[in-house]
Design an enzyme around this catalytic site. Structure first.
Site, PDB file in Angstrom:
ATOM      1  N   HIS A 338       0.448  -1.032  -0.004  1.00  5.64           N
ATOM      2  CA  HIS A 338      -0.292   0.251   0.125  1.00  5.64           C
ATOM      3  C   HIS A 338       0.947   1.175  -0.029  1.00  5.64           C
ATOM      4  CE1 HIS A 338      -4.045   2.855   0.823  1.00  5.64           C
ATOM      5  NE2 HIS A 338      -3.123   3.422   1.148  1.00  5.64           N
ATOM      6  N   ALA A 339       0.930   2.325  -0.762  1.00  6.42           N
ATOM      7  CA  ALA A 339       1.568   3.052  -1.457  1.00  6.42           C
ATOM      8  C   ALA A 339       1.590   4.361   0.089  1.00  6.42           C
ATOM      9  CB  ALA A 339       1.335   4.295  -3.151  1.00  6.42           C
ATOM     10  N   HIS A 367       0.383  11.813  -6.257  1.00  5.29           N
ATOM     11  CA  HIS A 367      -0.147  11.941  -4.665  1.00  5.29           C
ATOM     12  C   HIS A 367       0.924  12.100  -3.910  1.00  5.29           C
ATOM     13  CE1 HIS A 367      -3.565  11.834  -1.797  1.00  5.29           C
ATOM     14  NE2 HIS A 367      -2.049  10.550  -1.408  1.00  5.29           N
ATOM     15  N   GLU A 368       1.636  10.486  -3.415  1.00  6.62           N
ATOM     16  CA  GLU A 368       2.548  10.741  -3.066  1.00  6.62           C
ATOM     17  C   GLU A 368       3.315  11.914  -2.745  1.00  6.62           C
ATOM     18  OE1 GLU A 368       1.691   8.497  -0.488  1.00  6.62           O
ATOM     19  OE2 GLU A 368       0.549   7.223  -1.323  1.00  6.62           O
ATOM     20  N   HIS A 371       2.436  15.327  -0.255  1.00  5.72           N
ATOM     21  CA  HIS A 371       2.961  14.637   0.903  1.00  5.72           C
ATOM     22  C   HIS A 371       4.237  14.611   1.610  1.00  5.72           C
ATOM     23  CE1 HIS A 371      -0.764  12.632   2.248  1.00  5.72           C
ATOM     24  NE2 HIS A 371      -0.803  11.452   1.615  1.00  5.72           N
ATOM     25  N   GLU A 395      -3.980  15.244   2.925  1.00  3.01           N
ATOM     26  CA  GLU A 395      -4.155  14.171   1.864  1.00  3.01           C
ATOM     27  C   GLU A 395      -4.749  15.238   0.129  1.00  3.01           C
ATOM     28  OE1 GLU A 395      -4.594  11.399   1.159  1.00  3.01           O
ATOM     29  OE2 GLU A 395      -3.191  10.601   3.383  1.00  3.01           O
ATOM     30  N   HIS A 498     -13.092   1.597  10.178  1.00  3.51           N
ATOM     31  CA  HIS A 498     -12.570   2.652  11.320  1.00  3.51           C
ATOM     32  C   HIS A 498     -13.752   2.803  12.413  1.00  3.51           C
ATOM     33  CE1 HIS A 498     -11.292   3.362   7.236  1.00  3.51           C
ATOM     34  NE2 HIS A 498     -10.184   4.394   7.296  1.00  3.51           N
ATOM     35  N   TYR A 508     -11.786  12.882   5.654  1.00  2.17           N
ATOM     36  CA  TYR A 508     -11.754  12.037   3.747  1.00  2.17           C
ATOM     37  C   TYR A 508     -12.642  12.888   3.409  1.00  2.17           C
ATOM     38  CZ  TYR A 508      -8.953   8.235   5.925  1.00  2.17           C
ATOM     39  OH  TYR A 508      -8.103   7.114   6.373  1.00  2.17           O
TER      40      TYR A 508
HETATM   41 ZN   LIG Z   1      -1.765  10.004   1.019  1.00  4.79          ZN
END
Ligand SMILES: [Zn+2]
Length: 651
Positions: A338-339, A367-368, A371, A395, A498, A508
């Protein structure tokens, strides 16, 4: 990434037979002469311990052995102990400057553990038990991931889907309910001991505004995007009614059965894109073939993404990124694929990702790296401020960039669309539908989960109403219905990761909304004219400079201030208007498709769906200086340190 809460680390230690860690409630250490000196020492200790913890967790996630897991758990526990120590020390200090007050407030958000040692132990064990039930549950011998997830996404047989949906709930909810009921009491006890009325207050204490205003702001944003969701719902309902029959999918104000939307919680409908695609004969924009033809590999994909950020005038990624990241799946050991993006302090930034040469992974890379750019730009702040301005910011950074990267004009600029390609209106509608089935469909869901939870923690929903109120919420907000009625022992909230893992969820929702606001504001600064969905900010130093100023603040200022800077004054609330603007072509198309249909659901709905909300603008009052730096059990944090960023909302 795997979301492993601090609780679990503690639980693992308890399960291994160790006694409760010494020093969980330690006596305050030597007093410093000034708050400033103490905070400097806090910064030094937290930085050192979080680096160790992150290194240990990284070693485990990139090499899954029992020995590495034990080391990672121990390191995580040490970090939590340190945070508890600092929390205890903090009572001796008072802030004189805004910065000092803010750091002290951030420390207080790590409260939430009962003072009573027996209660503390019971709380930890309750969480550990719930997580264990959830992660080992099997429905008719099948685990959630990948089996049931796959069935929900790919089966088109009503009863097969029904069986997977219900049996997963049967395998989790009834077992988790009694534990969760007790957990709520214990968690509230911890919140009270930490100086908060209950856990729902603690969870909403980190947003630099009064909790009622925060709740109202989110509700308003949801109302703003509801017209688009209702049109999607209306369109999906008539398509699915054609497929499954009117006896199964009732038209004219009916709810959709929750199990036929391609996802275990109907939270994203991408699984049934093939059933909903507006123009099936039109080829989508997909750069996978071109990436392969041009010999792209993981490193080249990350370089391409970096070049997007540097085109905005941003720095190159630090050397550590290229030497220490895990960019491809290891062949000699097991690793978490999972990235995720990791910050080891001092600009040591890495990505862990099993990058595959594909269009979708190219988007994930952008996306990563979002961060990492956030981490990079706030690196000079003290540890307590080295976080997103609010928990829904991190995010949204890379996602904002993606909105530029996916445009046809951008892909052409970087050579991934060749020739004289023009984007047809049909391609635009197809592409917007694909994005909307993820980002728009998830909005009511990401909104309602914590609606339920806040009311549970506040005592407004009692255990005998847990299930009924949950069903009321999914009906009201998602317009979907549990396909069979529930019994006294059912507990569908327990069938969602969750809830047993006790991970906050409203972040989110916020992240999905604000990325469109950022995009709109950056596009304006970049001088874009024309429809918002066609904007590409690539190459705009002005947009980059504006965004960088926000990123550099980290959590040192209220998020509203940070947002104002990042959007050049355009936004300082969570506001859904840019979403509606971005999806204007799809909304118009959906309205044409749905013309004459009775959209909306339930008795309160009117033909044509509801209008956007026009509630009062929520104020930004309230005390400054809070935000959720995770750490201790009970804190509403996002899993730092040692967990990387990108907690999945999927499972
Ligand atoms: Zn992320």
């Amino acid at each position: 990434m795997r979301v492993k809460s601090a609780f679990l680390a503690l639980s693992a230690l308890l399960a291994s037979g160790s006694a409760l860690p010494q020093g969980t409630r330690p006596a305050p250490s030597t007093k410093f002469a000034t708050t400033a000196e103490w905070l400097k020492d806090v910064d030094r200790r937290l930085t050192a311990e979080s680096t160790l913890s992150s290194e240990a967790q990284w070693r485990f996630d990139t090499n899954l052995t029992d020995a590495n897991e034990a080391i990672a758990n121990a390191a995580s526990l040490r970090y939590n102990q340190l945070m508890t120590t600092i929390l205890a020390e903090s009572t001796q200090y008072q802030g004189t400057t805004e910065d000092e007050k803010r750091q002290l407030d951030l420390i207080k958000l790590n409260g939430g553990i009962p003072k009573d040692v027996a209660a503390q132990k019971e709380l930890t064990e309750a969480l550990s038990k719930m997580s264990s039930i959830y992660s080992t549950a099997k429905a008719n011998g099948k685990p959630l991931d990948p089996d049931l997830t796959e069935i929900l996404a790919t089966s088109r047989d009503y009863n097969t889907l029904l069986d997977a949906y219900i049996s997963w709930r049967n395998a989790t909810g009834p077992l988790i309910k009694p534990i969760y009921t007790r957990f709520v009491e214990l968690s509230n006890k911890g919140a009270v001991d930490g100086g908060f009325k209950d856990t729902s207050v603690l969870w909403r204490a980190g947003y630099d505004m009064r909790q009622d205003d925060f709740t109202a702001m989110m509700e308003k944003a949801l109302q703003q995007v509801t017209p688009l969701y209702e049109q999607l719902h209306c369109y999906a309902r008539s398509k699915l009614s054609e497929i499954y029959g009117k006896d199964k999918v009732e038209l004219d104000g009916g709810y959709m059965p929750a199990h036929i939307l391609g996802n275990m919680w109907s939270q994203e409908w991408g699984g049934i894109y093939d059933l909903l695609i507006p123009y099936p004969a039109v080829q989508p924009i997909d750069t996978t073939a071109e990436l392969k033809r041009q010999g792209y590999d993981a490193v080249k994909m990350h370089e391409l993404s970096e070049s997007f950020y540097t085109s905005l005038g941003m720095d190159e990624l630090p050397e550590s990124f290229w030497t220490k990241s895990m960019l491809t799946k290891p062949t000699d050991r097991e690793a978490v694929c999972h990235a995720s993006a990791w910050d080891f302090n001092n600009d040591d930034l890495r990505i862990k990702m099993c990058t595959v040469v594909s269009h979708s992974d190219l988007m994930t890379v952008h996306h990563e790296q979002g961060h990492l750019y956030y981490d990079h730009y706030y690196r000079k702040q003290p540890y307590l401020f080295r976080s997103g301005a609010a928990d829904f910011f991190h995010e949204a950074i890379g996602d904002t960039m993606q909105l530029s990267v996916v445009t046809a004009s951008h892909l052409k600029k970087v050579g991934l669309i060749t020739g004289n390609v023009t984007t047809s209106p049909e391609q635009v509608i197809n592409a917007q539908m694909a994005v909307a089935l993820d980002k728009i469909v998830s909005l009511p869901w990401t909104y309602l989960v914590d609606q339920w939870r806040w009311r549970v923690f506040a005592g407004e929903i009692q255990p005998d109403k847990y299930q009924q109120e949950w069903e009321n919420l999914i009906e009201r907000y998602q317009g979907v219905k549990r396909p069979v009625s529930s019994g006294a022992n059912d507990f569908d909230p327990g069938a969602k990761y969750h809830i047993p893992a006790n991970t906050p969820y409203i972040r989110y929702f916020g992240a999905n909304v604000i990325q469109f606001s950022f995009h709109k504001a950056l596009c304006k600064t970049a001088g874009h004219t024309g429809p918002l969905h066609e904007c590409d900010i690539f190459g705009s130093k002005e947009a980059g400079e504006q965004f960088t100023r926000m990123l550099s603040l980290g959590q040192s200022k209220p998020w509203q201030e940070a947002m104002k800077i990042g959007t050049n004054g355009m936004f300082d609330t969570v506001d859904g208007s840019a979403i509606i603007e971005y999806f204007a072509p799809l909304l118009e198309w959906l309205r044409e498709q749905n013309a004459g249909k009775k959209c909306g659901w339930g008795s309160s709905r009117q033909p044509g769906g509801s209008k956007p909300g026009n509630g009062d603008k929520p104020g930004n009052g309230g005390k400054p200086g809070q935000g959720g730096k995770p750490g201790n059990p009970g804190s509403p944090g996002s899993g730092k340190p040692g967990h990387g960023k990108c907690p999945s909302k999927k499972y």
